[in-house]
Design a protein around this motif. Structure first.
Motif, mmCIF file in Angstrom:
data_model
loop_
_atom_site.group_PDB
_atom_site.id
_atom_site.type_symbol
_atom_site.label_atom_id
_atom_site.label_comp_id
_atom_site.label_asym_id
_atom_site.label_seq_id
_atom_site.Cartn_x
_atom_site.Cartn_y
_atom_site.Cartn_z
ATOM 1 N N GLY A 35 11.985 -0.283 1.059
ATOM 2 C CA GLY A 35 12.115 -0.266 2.774
ATOM 3 C C GLY A 35 10.951 -1.252 3.076
ATOM 4 O O GLY A 35 10.743 -1.783 4.119
ATOM 5 N N TYR A 36 9.795 -1.343 2.252
ATOM 6 C CA TYR A 36 8.795 -2.491 2.769
ATOM 7 C C TYR A 36 9.044 -3.793 2.195
ATOM 8 O O TYR A 36 8.600 -4.872 2.968
ATOM 9 C CB TYR A 36 7.232 -1.825 2.141
ATOM 10 C CG TYR A 36 6.314 -3.031 2.262
ATOM 11 C CD1 TYR A 36 5.780 -3.019 3.675
ATOM 12 C CD2 TYR A 36 5.798 -3.674 1.389
ATOM 13 C CE1 TYR A 36 4.520 -3.781 3.812
ATOM 14 C CE2 TYR A 36 4.621 -4.566 1.552
ATOM 15 C CZ TYR A 36 4.186 -4.571 2.839
ATOM 16 O OH TYR A 36 3.217 -5.307 3.161
ATOM 17 N N LEU A 37 9.613 -4.034 1.167
ATOM 18 C CA LEU A 37 9.779 -5.183 0.336
ATOM 19 C C LEU A 37 10.872 -6.039 1.044
ATOM 20 O O LEU A 37 10.638 -7.114 1.436
ATOM 21 C CB LEU A 37 10.124 -5.114 -1.175
ATOM 22 C CG LEU A 37 8.963 -4.595 -2.044
ATOM 23 C CD1 LEU A 37 9.373 -4.722 -3.684
ATOM 24 C CD2 LEU A 37 7.641 -5.634 -1.697
ATOM 25 N N VAL A 38 11.897 -5.214 1.363
ATOM 26 C CA VAL A 38 13.321 -5.960 1.817
ATOM 27 C C VAL A 38 12.832 -6.511 3.174
ATOM 28 O O VAL A 38 13.085 -7.693 3.344
ATOM 29 C CB VAL A 38 14.395 -4.922 1.749
ATOM 30 C CG1 VAL A 38 15.484 -5.767 2.187
ATOM 31 C CG2 VAL A 38 14.825 -4.722 0.422
ATOM 32 N N PRO A 39 12.204 -5.858 4.197
ATOM 33 C CA PRO A 39 12.240 -6.364 5.579
ATOM 34 C C PRO A 39 11.062 -7.781 5.297
ATOM 35 O O PRO A 39 11.591 -8.664 6.102
ATOM 36 C CB PRO A 39 11.393 -5.415 6.503
ATOM 37 C CG PRO A 39 11.901 -4.085 5.788
ATOM 38 C CD PRO A 39 12.036 -4.474 4.414
ATOM 39 N N SER A 40 10.097 -7.694 4.371
ATOM 40 C CA SER A 40 9.098 -8.645 4.147
ATOM 41 C C SER A 40 9.855 -10.097 3.707
ATOM 42 O O SER A 40 9.573 -11.079 4.111
ATOM 43 C CB SER A 40 8.096 -8.351 3.196
ATOM 44 O OG SER A 40 7.345 -7.232 3.878
ATOM 45 N N ILE A 41 10.994 -9.716 2.760
ATOM 46 C CA ILE A 41 11.652 -10.764 2.153
ATOM 47 C C ILE A 41 12.660 -11.560 3.259
ATOM 48 O O ILE A 41 12.568 -12.807 3.458
ATOM 49 C CB ILE A 41 12.399 -10.368 1.117
ATOM 50 C CG1 ILE A 41 11.392 -9.996 -0.356
ATOM 51 C CG2 ILE A 41 13.327 -11.413 0.250
ATOM 52 C CD1 ILE A 41 11.960 -9.324 -1.386
ATOM 53 N N ASP A 55 0.939 -1.162 0.074
ATOM 54 C CA ASP A 55 -0.022 -0.155 0.053
ATOM 55 C C ASP A 55 0.825 1.261 0.045
ATOM 56 O O ASP A 55 1.607 1.590 1.055
ATOM 57 C CB ASP A 55 -0.973 -0.088 1.311
ATOM 58 C CG ASP A 55 -1.883 1.133 1.140
ATOM 59 O OD1 ASP A 55 -1.855 1.896 0.412
ATOM 60 O OD2 ASP A 55 -2.632 1.339 2.153
ATOM 61 N N PRO A 56 0.982 1.998 -1.122
ATOM 62 C CA PRO A 56 1.717 3.240 -1.110
ATOM 63 C C PRO A 56 1.510 4.313 -0.307
ATOM 64 O O PRO A 56 2.527 4.606 0.513
ATOM 65 C CB PRO A 56 1.562 3.701 -2.758
ATOM 66 C CG PRO A 56 0.927 2.661 -3.361
ATOM 67 C CD PRO A 56 0.238 1.740 -2.341
ATOM 68 N N GLY A 57 0.302 4.500 0.480
ATOM 69 C CA GLY A 57 0.033 5.169 1.455
ATOM 70 C C GLY A 57 0.531 4.896 2.967
ATOM 71 O O GLY A 57 0.783 5.706 3.658
ATOM 72 N N ALA A 58 0.484 3.686 3.164
ATOM 73 C CA ALA A 58 0.891 3.190 4.587
ATOM 74 C C ALA A 58 2.330 2.595 4.649
ATOM 75 O O ALA A 58 2.992 2.562 5.762
ATOM 76 C CB ALA A 58 0.069 1.931 4.840
ATOM 77 N N ALA A 59 3.065 2.294 3.323
ATOM 78 C CA ALA A 59 4.454 1.712 3.425
ATOM 79 C C ALA A 59 5.416 2.897 3.845
ATOM 80 O O ALA A 59 5.316 4.104 3.318
ATOM 81 C CB ALA A 59 4.799 1.324 2.168
#
Length: 305
Positions: free
Chosen positions: A131-137, A121-125
């Motif tokens: 910065g959102y994808l790397v921690p999830s991976i 979600d661009p508004g919540a990330a």
């Protein structure tokens, strides 16, 4: 249609059709205007540099704003996942040093990527798309290493402590110039020494050793027996050790004649007829004595057990 261009040799009377001319063929890589390609465009895997993912980030943001029922959303989603695969591959190399289990770690990272792309979600990330994808991976990779890479089932809190102990041991060893003691690790981590010892034992159980692995050093004349052949097996005599002591005590209480008959029958491997001839008794009498003596032994051993 094949067009002929004039060659170097001139046509003469013997060559009325001018076959010496060189045929003019289209290039091998020329595209046939009557044929359309169905192969998907190759994925650009060059992601070096600070802005290597800028174009993919724009596609990711466009995907997040595309309604679920849009006809082109599925194709855009698959393209975004393919474009971010180099990111997963680079992260997997950090979590699988030396390439050990790199494919499994990468598969876990791809699962984290798919989840992150679907939830983005661009508004919540915060911190931007990367910065959102790397921690999830990375979180999915760590979860895989924590839950799937241990050969022996270890409690979760002990696994987490083992990871901290290993990291702290590396840092503390650099400062001390030697391997740290468990008490020093415990003081550094703020836990008990017994907990550190348990964590070190858990680290030894992280990877199992094959029973077919040789145990020698590989030198000529060395003993290269597999580990499985060096391991002992259950000795059935151990279960009978306690009963032997009780049996000796009960046998000592028998009359000499009954004890002699038992020894000849079960230790001397003689038949009742042979025992009867040796003891001067009838075979029927020996049979009755054996039955009565065995019943007495069984009863006394049962009472003691």
């Amino acid at each position: 249609m094949i067009r002929f261009a004039r060659g170097t040799a001139a046509a003469g009377p013997s060559d009325p059709f001018n076959t010496q001319r060189t045929p003019h063929l289209p290039p091998a890589n020329a595209r046939d205007p009557m044929r359309t390609s169905t192969r998907p465009a190759p994925v650009d895997t060059d992601r070096d540099g600070r802005h290597g993912y800028d174009r993919v980030v724009r596609d990711l943001e466009r995907l997040a704003t595309t309604p679920d029922g849009a006809p082109h959303r599925q194709a855009l989603r698959e393209q975004v996942i393919r474009e971010f695969r180099p990111l997963v591959r680079n992260l997997s190399r950090r979590f699988a040093p030396g390439g050990n289990g790199a494919e499994d770690v990468e598969q876990a990272g791809m699962l984290g990527l798919v989840k992150a792309v679907d939830r983005y979600d661009p508004g919540a990330a915060t911190g931007g798309p990367l910065g959102y994808l790397v921690p999830s991976i990375r979180g999915e990779m760590k979860r895989h290493l924590r839950d799937r890479s241990w050969s022996v089932r270890v409690p979760r809190d002990l696994k987490e402590l083992a990871v901290r102990v290993r990291s702290t041991a590396d840092d503390l060893g650099q400062r001390l110039g030697r391997a740290p003691r468990p008490s020093e690790l415990a003081r550094e981590l703020g836990v008990g020494t017994d907990e550190v010892v348990d964590a070190l034992g858990a680290l030894d159980s992280h990877h199992a050793r094959s029973l077919d692995a040789p145990t020698g050093d590989g030198s000529e004349g060395g003993d290269d027996l597999p580990l499985g052949e060096r391991m002992g097996t259950d000795d059935p005599g151990l279960d009978l050790a306690a009963h032997r002591a009780e049996l000796h005590a009960v046998l000592a209480e028998l009359p000499e004649r009954e004890r002699t008959i038992l020894m000849l029958r079960f230790f001397g491997d003689q038949t009742q007829s042979q025992i009867a001839a040796r003891m001067g008794l009838s075979q029927m009498h020996v049979s009755r004595l054996l039955s009565r003596t065995l019943a007495r032994l069984r009863e006394q051993l049962t009472e003691q057990g």
